[in-house]
Design an enzyme around this catalytic site. Structure first.
Site, PDB file in Angstrom:
ATOM      1  N   SER A   1       0.843  -1.180   0.000  1.00 45.49           N
ATOM      2  CA  SER A   1       0.000   0.000   0.000  1.00 45.49           C
ATOM      3  C   SER A   1       0.882   1.234   0.000  1.00 45.49           C
ATOM      4  O   SER A   1       1.942   1.260   0.643  1.00 45.49           O
ATOM      5  CB  SER A   1      -0.915   0.002   1.234  1.00 45.49           C
ATOM      6  OG  SER A   1      -1.825   1.071   1.198  1.00 45.49           O
ATOM      7  N   GLY A   2       0.469   2.257  -0.747  1.00 41.34           N
ATOM      8  CA  GLY A   2       1.231   3.494  -0.840  1.00 41.34           C
ATOM      9  C   GLY A   2       0.342   4.700  -0.671  1.00 41.34           C
ATOM     10  O   GLY A   2      -0.799   4.609  -0.212  1.00 41.34           O
TER      11      GLY A   2
ATOM     12  N   THR B   1      -3.780   0.898  -2.883  1.00 42.35           N
ATOM     13  CA  THR B   1      -3.357  -0.410  -2.404  1.00 42.35           C
ATOM     14  C   THR B   1      -3.193  -1.335  -3.596  1.00 42.35           C
ATOM     15  O   THR B   1      -4.007  -1.314  -4.524  1.00 42.35           O
ATOM     16  CB  THR B   1      -4.402  -0.999  -1.435  1.00 42.35           C
ATOM     17  OG1 THR B   1      -4.544  -0.113  -0.320  1.00 42.35           O
ATOM     18  CG2 THR B   1      -3.969  -2.365  -0.934  1.00 42.35           C
TER      19      THR B   1
ATOM     20  N   LYS C   1      -3.862  -2.437  -8.772  1.00 39.95           N
ATOM     21  CA  LYS C   1      -3.723  -1.249  -7.933  1.00 39.95           C
ATOM     22  C   LYS C   1      -5.034  -0.486  -7.920  1.00 39.95           C
ATOM     23  O   LYS C   1      -5.558  -0.122  -8.980  1.00 39.95           O
ATOM     24  CB  LYS C   1      -2.607  -0.351  -8.454  1.00 39.95           C
ATOM     25  CG  LYS C   1      -2.410   0.918  -7.619  1.00 39.95           C
ATOM     26  CD  LYS C   1      -1.229   1.729  -8.147  1.00 39.95           C
ATOM     27  CE  LYS C   1      -1.012   2.981  -7.316  1.00 39.95           C
ATOM     28  NZ  LYS C   1       0.158   3.755  -7.782  1.00 39.95           N
TER      29      LYS C   1
ATOM     30  N   ASP D   1       9.306   9.171  -9.366  1.00 42.07           N
ATOM     31  CA  ASP D   1       9.269   8.504  -8.047  1.00 42.07           C
ATOM     32  C   ASP D   1      10.103   7.224  -8.091  1.00 42.07           C
ATOM     33  O   ASP D   1       9.685   6.174  -7.603  1.00 42.07           O
ATOM     34  CB  ASP D   1       7.831   8.180  -7.646  1.00 42.07           C
ATOM     35  CG  ASP D   1       7.705   7.858  -6.152  1.00 42.07           C
ATOM     36  OD1 ASP D   1       8.601   8.247  -5.385  1.00 42.07           O
ATOM     37  OD2 ASP D   1       6.723   7.213  -5.763  1.00 42.07           O
TER      38      ASP D   1
END
Length: 778
Positions: A36-37, A41, A56, A151
């Protein structure tokens, strides 16, 4: 399928679903959590056609925000433009317009760079060079598409046998596109963000040089196990990124010039990604004027033969621990929640079926320890209410007309040949369970349980993030203590058909004192005991103790009741006729399953606890219920009326026939055709007629039996006492005569050597050491 895994394996990457997770998205059924970010999730999911994907889904609280929907659409667009190439997972399906947008992509077998370095340490130069080449080429592909990842960090790089893959383009955007950033929100990860983004005043947008800066940080991390600008609060890290020099101690000298260039403060001083790839491969000087040569190199990189060779070289250069991690995931993680059709169940023959048999899927706990332990009670039939447990004679072996069996021996028959044998990463201390055509058995410590197909002997699924010591059948599910959760206050539920796993929400009690919090279960409820408080100090008897009824269908606690404090950490129980019968130290109590009200309590003789499974301390007694009668076994044998709690008949140690000792302890009985079969002292098996109250026969073992209250099994006209003999994996006793029919000698090499028999589908399953064997009984 044979899998050899060492005891110090890293934990597998999937985690069970939580109670509030949905069943599916679109045509994809959720199987487990992968992570999870900030945006969403990631789930392990499978389509109706059997394709496994990483799905996702945007967090619920963000799904209504237009900004995040747009960012998610950008991720989908970026992933589709890159997916299927060498360095990116392919996009399989997506929905950006539904109530909760989601994206399904190819499921890649391999740890993240963060997991690989954390578990197995820094990489050598050759592996670092191969990693840098692949990541630089991947970024060059991203940048040629006019995109920026923004990222790049160790958790967004997956290490597979085919090479590293870049994932999670949630912050990616086209160069020069509108920035979707809230006021005050820092996009990216501080340790790998570029200086032009980190500076609070005059910060610049993230272009391709920002990805190159992150690539330099990744190489430092893989070489040293730490980020180049240290750890600490986000503001401290961002300050060092913007103004301090990186810590390159431990980076191979050959990489210093390249890493220093990538980590330059001015983005104009950083090399382009394609130049980095050429520098690491030694195919060019990286001069800016060699554009024609660049094009030729791009064509060369796209050659299938060269790509295959580079993949082989990459896998060969990986540290041994990382390769082993990939192999483990390939062998077991791929089998997580594999759906297979259920085999038809063979009907029991009239000659051997119990008088009123329990459902085939009723829990059959099985201990594999050399210690006494509290078992979950067996739902059984054939006990008449108010029976008087009489033995035939005193001080002799008179069996009132039944054949005299004589002592146990090797028998005249040989043990049947196994139909199959499964060898794999099985733990030595767990409690195997047969349930709904699956043998659930503890994997190596820290790896949960494996589900082995009882018909074929193949691995059906793995459930890694659960406590594998004591799986228990409750209704259609296997329930046990959760692991790898936030806190120790959740249950884990596993579907035996396909291994789909999910967690309960926090239950408001701690399970830190017990490996076996489930006392009993019925069709939809698990009855659980736990203690108050989340802090680590104290002892069980110093904490408040609670009994909970957890509804597995509604996924909530239906009722809660405080119990008297005590030292027992697992309370064995059984459910029947609207009553939960729970055994504690010195007493047995019946509770109403509807609301938890106490109906009666009866004191039991003897005191003190014995060691059970895991770290549990359990009462000396266990309960079995049938036909309105509670049969208590342990330090004696006695009956109690289920409805009223009135005591019935009892058999004390001094009433036993001669030769069984003065301190007899009875094991959990198996009942069939009006006869109870149970162990005494760990040296004998008694067959007690429930109608005449006489001992039909008693059998003395010439091998070591597991100490009571270990349970006996009956199937196919045979009685199988629990074994603790390192030389004998199983002994079969004729149910009619009490003579030894055959002994299965052990060759597993297991030091513990303790097995409790599992029966189902007309077979005996012997779980010992690192193997499971299935023996035919018909």
């Amino acid at each position: 399928m044979t899998v050899n895994v060492t005891a110090d394996e890293p934990a597998l990457p999937v985690r069970p679903l939580l109670g509030h997770d949905p069943e599916s998205f679109g045509r994809y059924r959720l199987l487990a959590r992968l992570g999870s970010g900030g945006m969403g999730t990631v789930f392990l999911a499978r389509s109706d056609g059997g394709r496994t994907v990483a799905l996702k889904a945007i967090h619920r609280d963000l799904a209504e925000e237009r900004e995040f929907r747009e960012r998610f659409r950008q991720e989908l667009q970026a992933a589709r433009s890159l997916g299927g190439a060498d360095f990116f997972p392919a996009v399989v399906d997506a929905d950006t317009d539904g109530p909760r947008p989601w994206l399904a992509s190819e499921y890649l077998l391999g740890p993240s760079l963060a997991q690989a370095v954390e578990a197995h340490g820094p990489w050598p130069y050759a592996a670092l060079r191969a990693l840098g080449v692949a990541l630089a080429r991947g970024l060059a592909t991203v940048h040629r598409q006019g995109l920026v990842h923004r990222d790049l960090k160790p958790s967004n790089v997956l290490i597979t046998a085919d090479g590293p893959k870049l994932i999670d383009f949630g912050l990616a955007r086209a160069v020069g596109a509108e920035r979707l950033t809230r006021t005050g929100r820092q996009m990216g990860t501080p340790a790998y963000i570029s200086p032009e983004q980190a500076r609070p005043v005059g910060g610049q947008s993230a272009g391709p040089p920002a990805d190159v800066f992150a690539l330099g940080g990744l190489l430092v991390y893989a070489a040293t196990g730490r980020a180049p600008f240290g750890e600490g609060g986000a503001n401290d890290v961002l300050y060092r990124v913007a103004y301090a020099e990186p810590d390159l101690a431990g980076v191979p000298e050959e990489l210093w010039p390249l890493v220093v260039g990538c980590l330059a403060k001015d983005p104009a001083d950083r090399p382009a990604a394609d130049r980095i790839a050429r520098a690491l491969t030694g195919t060019g000087t990286g001069d800016d004027g060699e554009r024609d040569r660049d094009l030729d190199l791009d064509r060369q990189w796209d050659g299938e033969r060269q790509r295959d060779g580079e993949r082989e070289r990459f896998a060969g250069l990986l540290p041994a621990g990382v390769l082993h991690d990939i192999a483990l995931r390939t062998a077991t993680v791929w089998d997580v929640a594999v759906r297979r059709p259920e085999e038809p169940q063979a009907p029991a023959s009239a000659a051997t079926a119990p008088e009123a048999p329990p459902p085939q899927d009723a829990p059959r706990p099985a201990r594999r320890r050399l210690v006494l332990g509290g078992l979950g009670a067996l739902a059984a039939a054939g006990v008449a209410g108010g029976v008087w447990w009489a033995v035939a004679g005193s001080g002799d072996d008179d069996t009132r007309g039944e054949p005299r069996p004589g002592p146990g021996g090797s028998g005249t028959d040989t043990a049947p040949q196994p139909l199959w044998e499964y060898r794999g990463p099985l733990g030595d201390l767990g409690t195997p369970l047969y349930h709904r055509g699956v043998i659930a058995v503890q994997a190596d410590p820290g790896a949960g349980i494996l589900g082995v197909d009882a018909r074929r002997g193949t691995l059906r699924w793995t459930a890694p993030a659960v406590s594998g010591y004591t799986p228990m059948a409750c209704g259609d599910l296997i329930v046990m203590k959760a692991t790898y959760a936030d806190g120790d206050d959740r249950l884990a539920m596993v579907d035996p058909a396909d291994g789909r796993t999910w967690y309960s929400d926090p239950l408001g009690v701690t399970f830190r004192f017990t490996d076996h919090p489930i006392s009993a279960g019925d069709a939809r409820t698990a009855y659980v005991t736990g203690h108050s408080g989340a802090h680590r100090d104290g002892t069980p008897d110093s904490r408040r103790r609670y009994l909970l009824a957890y509804d597995m269908v509604a996924r909530k606690v239906r009722w809660r009741r405080e119990l008297e404090r005590g030292s027992a950490t697992h309370l064995p129980g059984v459910v029947a006729e609207g009553r939960l019968v729970l055994v504690d130290d010195g007493s047995v109590t019946a509770y109403d399953t509807a609301d938890g009200r106490r109906r009666w309590q009866v004191a039991l003789p003897g005191d003190g606890l014995v060691a059970g499974d895991g770290s549990d301390m359990v009462p000396r007694w266990t309960a079995t219920v049938a036909r309105g009668t509670v049969l208590m076994t342990g330090s004696g044998l006695r009956t109690i009326d289920l409805r009223t709690g009135r005591g019935g008949r009892q058999l004390d140690p001094d009433q036993l026939p001669s030769g069984t000792g003065d301190e007899a302890v009875f094991g959990v009985p198996a009942l069939a055709d009006g006869v109870a079969y149970l162990t005494v002292l760990g040296t004998h098996v008694f067959a007690i007629d429930l109608a005449s109250h006489h001992v039909r026969w008693r059998w003395k073992a010439d091998t070591d039996l597991a100490s009571p209250p270990a349970g006996t099994a009956v199937a196919g006209g045979l009685v199988f006492p629990p074994s603790s003999d390192s030389r004998a994996a199983a002994v079969a006793v004729d149910r009619r005569t009490g003579r030894t029919r055959w002994t299965l000698r052990d060759s597993s090499g297991s030091i513990l050597g303790t097995t409790e028999p599992l029966v189902g589908q007309g077979r005996l399953y012997v779980v010992r050491g690192k193997s499971i064997r299935a023996l035919p009984l018909t």
